[in-house]
Design a protein around this motif. Structure first.
Motif, PDB file in Angstrom:
ATOM      1  N   ARG A 327       0.848  -1.191   0.000  1.00 35.67           N
ATOM      2  CA  ARG A 327       0.000   0.000   0.000  1.00 35.67           C
ATOM      3  C   ARG A 327       0.887   1.246   0.000  1.00 35.67           C
ATOM      4  NH1 ARG A 327      -2.730  -2.914  -1.777  1.00 35.67           N
ATOM      5  NH2 ARG A 327      -4.808  -3.671  -1.246  1.00 35.67           N
ATOM      6  N   GLY A 328       0.270   2.398   0.247  1.00 32.28           N
ATOM      7  CA  GLY A 328       1.028   3.643   0.169  1.00 32.28           C
ATOM      8  C   GLY A 328       1.384   3.915  -1.280  1.00 32.28           C
ATOM      9  N   LEU A 329       2.592   4.366  -1.531  1.00 32.92           N
ATOM     10  CA  LEU A 329       3.018   4.709  -2.897  1.00 32.92           C
ATOM     11  C   LEU A 329       2.928   3.524  -3.849  1.00 32.92           C
ATOM     12  CD1 LEU A 329       6.147   7.035  -2.987  1.00 32.92           C
ATOM     13  CD2 LEU A 329       3.789   7.534  -3.661  1.00 32.92           C
ATOM     14  N   SER A 330       3.042   2.306  -3.306  1.00 31.37           N
ATOM     15  CA  SER A 330       3.063   1.107  -4.167  1.00 31.37           C
ATOM     16  C   SER A 330       1.675   0.532  -4.437  1.00 31.37           C
ATOM     17  CB  SER A 330       3.923   0.027  -3.533  1.00 31.37           C
ATOM     18  OG  SER A 330       5.249   0.463  -3.430  1.00 31.37           O
ATOM     19  N   THR A 331       0.626   1.206  -3.989  1.00 32.95           N
ATOM     20  CA  THR A 331      -0.724   0.723  -4.257  1.00 32.95           C
ATOM     21  C   THR A 331      -0.935   0.650  -5.768  1.00 32.95           C
ATOM     22  OG1 THR A 331      -1.403   1.972  -2.311  1.00 32.95           O
ATOM     23  CG2 THR A 331      -3.164   1.071  -3.702  1.00 32.95           C
ATOM     24  N   ARG A 332      -1.313  -0.510  -6.261  1.00 33.04           N
ATOM     25  CA  ARG A 332      -1.407  -0.664  -7.719  1.00 33.04           C
ATOM     26  C   ARG A 332      -2.316  -1.811  -8.112  1.00 33.04           C
ATOM     27  NH1 ARG A 332       3.552  -2.945  -5.886  1.00 33.04           N
ATOM     28  NH2 ARG A 332       3.870  -5.070  -6.612  1.00 33.04           N
ATOM     29  N   LEU A 333      -2.673  -1.836  -9.387  1.00 30.99           N
ATOM     30  CA  LEU A 333      -3.407  -2.954  -9.962  1.00 30.99           C
ATOM     31  C   LEU A 333      -2.444  -3.686 -10.875  1.00 30.99           C
ATOM     32  CD1 LEU A 333      -6.673  -1.018 -10.936  1.00 30.99           C
ATOM     33  CD2 LEU A 333      -6.297  -2.430  -8.891  1.00 30.99           C
ATOM     34  N   GLU A 334      -2.467  -5.000 -10.823  1.00 26.21           N
ATOM     35  CA  GLU A 334      -1.578  -5.782 -11.682  1.00 26.21           C
ATOM     36  C   GLU A 334      -2.409  -6.537 -12.710  1.00 26.21           C
ATOM     37  OE1 GLU A 334       0.136  -9.385 -10.051  1.00 26.21           O
ATOM     38  OE2 GLU A 334       1.975  -9.089 -11.197  1.00 26.21           O
ATOM     39  N   LEU A 335      -2.211  -6.186 -13.979  1.00 25.36           N
ATOM     40  CA  LEU A 335      -2.901  -6.883 -15.067  1.00 25.36           C
ATOM     41  C   LEU A 335      -1.974  -7.998 -15.543  1.00 25.36           C
ATOM     42  CD1 LEU A 335      -5.359  -6.932 -17.003  1.00 25.36           C
ATOM     43  CD2 LEU A 335      -4.084  -5.392 -18.496  1.00 25.36           C
ATOM     44  N   ARG A 336      -2.433  -9.241 -15.391  1.00 27.75           N
ATOM     45  CA  ARG A 336      -1.546 -10.380 -15.610  1.00 27.75           C
ATOM     46  C   ARG A 336      -1.725 -11.053 -16.966  1.00 27.75           C
ATOM     47  NH1 ARG A 336      -2.750 -14.204 -12.957  1.00 27.75           N
ATOM     48  NH2 ARG A 336      -0.746 -15.171 -12.573  1.00 27.75           N
ATOM     49  N   SER A 337      -2.638 -10.536 -17.770  1.00 23.38           N
ATOM     50  CA  SER A 337      -2.882 -11.181 -19.060  1.00 23.38           C
ATOM     51  C   SER A 337      -1.893 -10.746 -20.142  1.00 23.38           C
ATOM     52  CB  SER A 337      -4.299 -10.863 -19.529  1.00 23.38           C
ATOM     53  OG  SER A 337      -4.529  -9.465 -19.473  1.00 23.38           O
ATOM     54  N   VAL A 338      -1.351  -9.536 -20.016  1.00 21.60           N
ATOM     55  CA  VAL A 338      -0.524  -8.939 -21.077  1.00 21.60           C
ATOM     56  C   VAL A 338       0.691  -9.808 -21.410  1.00 21.60           C
ATOM     57  CG1 VAL A 338       0.679  -6.825 -21.773  1.00 21.60           C
ATOM     58  CG2 VAL A 338      -1.152  -6.711 -20.056  1.00 21.60           C
ATOM     59  N   ASP A 339       1.076  -9.848 -22.673  1.00 18.86           N
ATOM     60  CA  ASP A 339       2.348 -10.483 -23.024  1.00 18.86           C
ATOM     61  C   ASP A 339       3.197  -9.494 -23.809  1.00 18.86           C
ATOM     62  OD1 ASP A 339       2.180 -10.893 -25.990  1.00 18.86           O
ATOM     63  OD2 ASP A 339       0.538 -12.260 -25.481  1.00 18.86           O
ATOM     64  N   ALA A 340       4.472  -9.840 -23.943  1.00 18.84           N
ATOM     65  CA  ALA A 340       5.439  -8.885 -24.493  1.00 18.84           C
ATOM     66  C   ALA A 340       5.402  -8.802 -26.018  1.00 18.84           C
ATOM     67  CB  ALA A 340       6.847  -9.213 -24.008  1.00 18.84           C
ATOM     68  N   SER A 341       4.457  -9.512 -26.677  1.00 21.88           N
ATOM     69  CA  SER A 341       4.310  -9.271 -28.118  1.00 21.88           C
ATOM     70  C   SER A 341       3.460  -8.015 -28.336  1.00 21.88           C
ATOM     71  CB  SER A 341       3.712 -10.492 -28.841  1.00 21.88           C
ATOM     72  OG  SER A 341       2.361 -10.692 -28.470  1.00 21.88           O
ATOM     73  N   ALA A 342       2.918  -7.469 -27.251  1.00 22.03           N
ATOM     74  CA  ALA A 342       2.136  -6.233 -27.353  1.00 22.03           C
ATOM     75  C   ALA A 342       3.040  -5.047 -27.649  1.00 22.03           C
ATOM     76  CB  ALA A 342       1.385  -5.991 -26.043  1.00 22.03           C
ATOM     77  N   ASN A 343       2.528  -4.132 -28.435  1.00 23.84           N
ATOM     78  CA  ASN A 343       3.192  -2.846 -28.607  1.00 23.84           C
ATOM     79  C   ASN A 343       2.918  -2.070 -27.307  1.00 23.84           C
ATOM     80  OD1 ASN A 343       3.457  -0.023 -29.059  1.00 23.84           O
ATOM     81  ND2 ASN A 343       3.240  -0.318 -31.265  1.00 23.84           N
ATOM     82  N   PRO A 344       3.969  -1.777 -26.522  1.00 25.26           N
ATOM     83  CA  PRO A 344       3.706  -1.188 -25.199  1.00 25.26           C
ATOM     84  C   PRO A 344       3.000   0.160 -25.271  1.00 25.26           C
ATOM     85  CG  PRO A 344       6.059  -1.092 -25.717  1.00 25.26           C
ATOM     86  CD  PRO A 344       5.415  -1.938 -26.781  1.00 25.26           C
ATOM     87  N   TYR A 345       3.277   0.956 -26.305  1.00 23.73           N
ATOM     88  CA  TYR A 345       2.630   2.270 -26.411  1.00 23.73           C
ATOM     89  C   TYR A 345       1.123   2.096 -26.610  1.00 23.73           C
ATOM     90  CZ  TYR A 345       7.450   3.723 -27.197  1.00 23.73           C
ATOM     91  OH  TYR A 345       8.798   3.912 -27.064  1.00 23.73           O
ATOM     92  N   LEU A 346       0.751   1.136 -27.452  1.00 24.33           N
ATOM     93  CA  LEU A 346      -0.673   0.899 -27.705  1.00 24.33           C
ATOM     94  C   LEU A 346      -1.336   0.228 -26.511  1.00 24.33           C
ATOM     95  CD1 LEU A 346      -0.718  -0.390 -31.410  1.00 24.33           C
ATOM     96  CD2 LEU A 346      -0.782   1.961 -30.553  1.00 24.33           C
ATOM     97  N   ALA A 347      -0.642  -0.725 -25.911  1.00 28.08           N
ATOM     98  CA  ALA A 347      -1.225  -1.451 -24.776  1.00 28.08           C
ATOM     99  C   ALA A 347      -1.516  -0.486 -23.628  1.00 28.08           C
ATOM    100  CB  ALA A 347      -0.283  -2.568 -24.320  1.00 28.08           C
ATOM    101  N   PHE A 348      -0.559   0.390 -23.318  1.00 28.40           N
ATOM    102  CA  PHE A 348      -0.766   1.308 -22.190  1.00 28.40           C
ATOM    103  C   PHE A 348      -1.873   2.316 -22.512  1.00 28.40           C
ATOM    104  CE2 PHE A 348       4.004   0.698 -20.957  1.00 28.40           C
ATOM    105  CZ  PHE A 348       3.726  -0.611 -20.632  1.00 28.40           C
ATOM    106  N   ALA A 349      -1.960   2.724 -23.773  1.00 24.57           N
ATOM    107  CA  ALA A 349      -3.024   3.660 -24.155  1.00 24.57           C
ATOM    108  C   ALA A 349      -4.395   3.006 -23.961  1.00 24.57           C
ATOM    109  CB  ALA A 349      -2.847   4.109 -25.607  1.00 24.57           C
ATOM    110  N   THR A 350      -4.532   1.731 -24.326  1.00 22.98           N
ATOM    111  CA  THR A 350      -5.860   1.102 -24.218  1.00 22.98           C
ATOM    112  C   THR A 350      -6.243   0.831 -22.759  1.00 22.98           C
ATOM    113  OG1 THR A 350      -4.951  -1.120 -24.622  1.00 22.98           O
ATOM    114  CG2 THR A 350      -5.876   0.036 -26.514  1.00 22.98           C
TER     115      THR A 350
END
Ligand code: ADP
Ligand code: MG
Ligand code: MG
Ligand code: MG
Ligand code: MG
Length: 445
Positions: A327-350
């Motif tokens: 918690r605190g600064l590290s509070t986050r959601l972890e999306l576990r489906s993503v794989d590294a064949s994704a274009n990171p710019y597009l994936a983060f935008a969506t």
């Protein structure tokens, strides 16, 4: 780090940089390079450097081929591999049209656009920490990858295994030299599989980092005669490689997902729940972008630690979205489906657009699923309202094409080009007759 033009001029002299490698990323996440001698530096710094965009697959039509590269000076990096011709520096660039407008087909420009929508919504940054996994395969005499692994290690193995471990360590060191803050580097579950985690950054830098990371991993692996691949599922019957995406929104007061009051059991803010609601609502459609290859869907199957259902949990590690306990600064959601064949710019935008949709429209997430979904049968899942992730690229594209939030996330240019390109990819795949089919049917029928 922020550099001025003068800083760059000085470094070029002091470090004897002879070549500038100007990088940007195409629709498919492939890094494109335009390499120019250092004599072009002034032109580059003045945003006057042009290149032919029509040479890039699916980028622009011939008639609009003249494009400018605007350097993002904060991405200046001297590459570790010296050549006999002196040092090479790379700069990540934004692509501009001949009319000096940000080119809408540039995935990086698009992310910049979505990030500015985020600022208008009252947030200061979208933070992303990724956990990319990859395999190291032996290479053959021709320098091509084989499917032969070079170790028998497993999760967090400590034994001095062999080449794989040395290579991974070398990669981590090189990344640190390049300014990465490596938080963890360990063997993964499958033999020959590794993970290197580095500290989170704002989404734009995080996407830049992934692109640099892949380049470094592949380059160092070659020195060990190994082929590094981020292909999601390279081997039958073995865990695939994912790239968990940890995310949070910050505002002026800190982490916007954290609520220190005791009101909420998980100490998550209303914004966090609504962001989560958006991520859940649009999961089936952004999967086309976060898992954009035919092969991606061979990883998203039961039994290999990859998510298969649209669910979230604050305690369980297996669902698509996990709320890690920090918690605190590290509070986050972890999306576990993503794989590294994704274009990171597009994936983060969506995913950002999906989350912002949740915040703007107050979308409540469904109840968390804190039991093991994999022991529930289809009936139980249906009663609990748990949807399946798309099972193929084709199914993912069907969701993607009917979700206006995706069009908003990518802009009409990228949205259309992505859809067309991925439909072609699927069409080409479905015409293939595989070894599996011949084995199943040749003698039977
Ligand atoms: P896991 O427990 O899933 O293996 P890791 O510790 O390997 O997680 O990775 C966690 C990632 O989350 C790291 O990249 C870390 O920098 C990142 N992270 C930490 N805090 C935040 C935050 N507030 N927002 C986004 N990412 C974060
Ligand atoms: Mg990890
Ligand atoms: Mg981990
Ligand atoms: Mg892992
Ligand atoms: Mg993780």
């Amino acid at each position: 780090k922020q550099y001025t033009k003068d800083d760059i001029r000085k470094i070029v002299k002091e470090e004897n940089v002879n070549f500038l490698r100007l990088m940007f990323t195409d629709l498919f996440g492939t890094i494109k390079n335009v390499e120019v001698p250092v004599s072009q530096l002034e032109k580059l710094l003045d945003n006057k450097l042009m290149f032919d965009g029509s040479s890039i697959d699916g980028f622009v039509r011939i008639e609009e081929s003249d494009m400018y590269l605007y350097p993002d000076l904060s991405t200046w990096l001297i590459m570790p591999w010296n050549t006999e011709h002196g040092k090479i520096a790379r700069i990540i660039c934004e692509v501009y049209t001949a009319d000096r407008l940000p080119f809408e087909g540039d995935p990086r420009n698009n992310l910049i656009r979505v990030l500015s929508d985020m600022r208008e919504a009252g947030f200061t940054s979208f933070n992303i920490g990724t956990e990319p996994e990859f395999f190291l395969f032996k290479m053959n005499e021709k320098g091509e990858p084989t499917t032969e692994l070079n170790d028998k290690g497993s999760y967090f193995d400590l034994a001095p295994m062999d080449l794989g471990e040395n290579c991974r360590r070398d990669i981590a060191l090189e990344l640190e030299r390049l300014g990465f803050n490596v938080e963890a580097s360990h063997h993964e579950v499958a033999p020959g599989q590794h993970e290197i985690d580095f500290k989170y950054a704002d989404a734009l830098s995080a996407a830049d980092h992934i692109q640099t990371f892949k380049l470094v991993v592949k380059t160092i692996a070659r020195k060990y005669n190994l082929w590094a691949t981020f292909m999601p599922k390279p081997l039958n019957g073995v865990n695939g490689s994912g790239m968990h995406v940890n995310m949070s929104l910050f505002h002026d007061q800190g982490n916007a997902f954290y609520d220190e009051s005791e009101q909420d059991e998980l100490k998550l803010s209303t914004d966090a729940y609504h962001f989560l609601g958006g991520l859940m609502k649009h999961a089936r459609s952004y999967t086309a972008v976060t898992n954009p290859t035919v092969n991606s869907y061979k990883r998203l199957v039961p039994g290999y630690e990859a998510p298969v259902y649209v669910a979230w949990s604050g305690s369980n590690r297996s669902p698509m979205i996990r709320v890690p306990s920090a918690r605190g600064l590290s509070t986050r959601l972890e999306l576990r489906s993503v794989d590294a064949s994704a274009n990171p710019y597009l994936a983060f935008a969506t995913v950002l657009e999906a989350g912002l949709d949740g915040i703007k429209n107050g979308i409540e997430p469904p109840k968390s699923v804190d039991r093991n979904i994999y022991v529930m049968d289809e009936d139980e899942r249906q009663k609990a309202g748990i949807a399946d992730l798309p099972s193929t690229l084709h199914n993912a594209l069907k969701e993607f094409q009917t979700d206006p939030t995706m069009k908003k996330a990518l802009g009409p240019h990228i949205y259309q080009s992505f859809l067309e390109a991925k439909r072609l990819e699927w069409a080409s795949y479905r015409q293939q007759v595989s070894e599996w089919e011949r084995e199943q049917y040749m003698e039977l029928y």
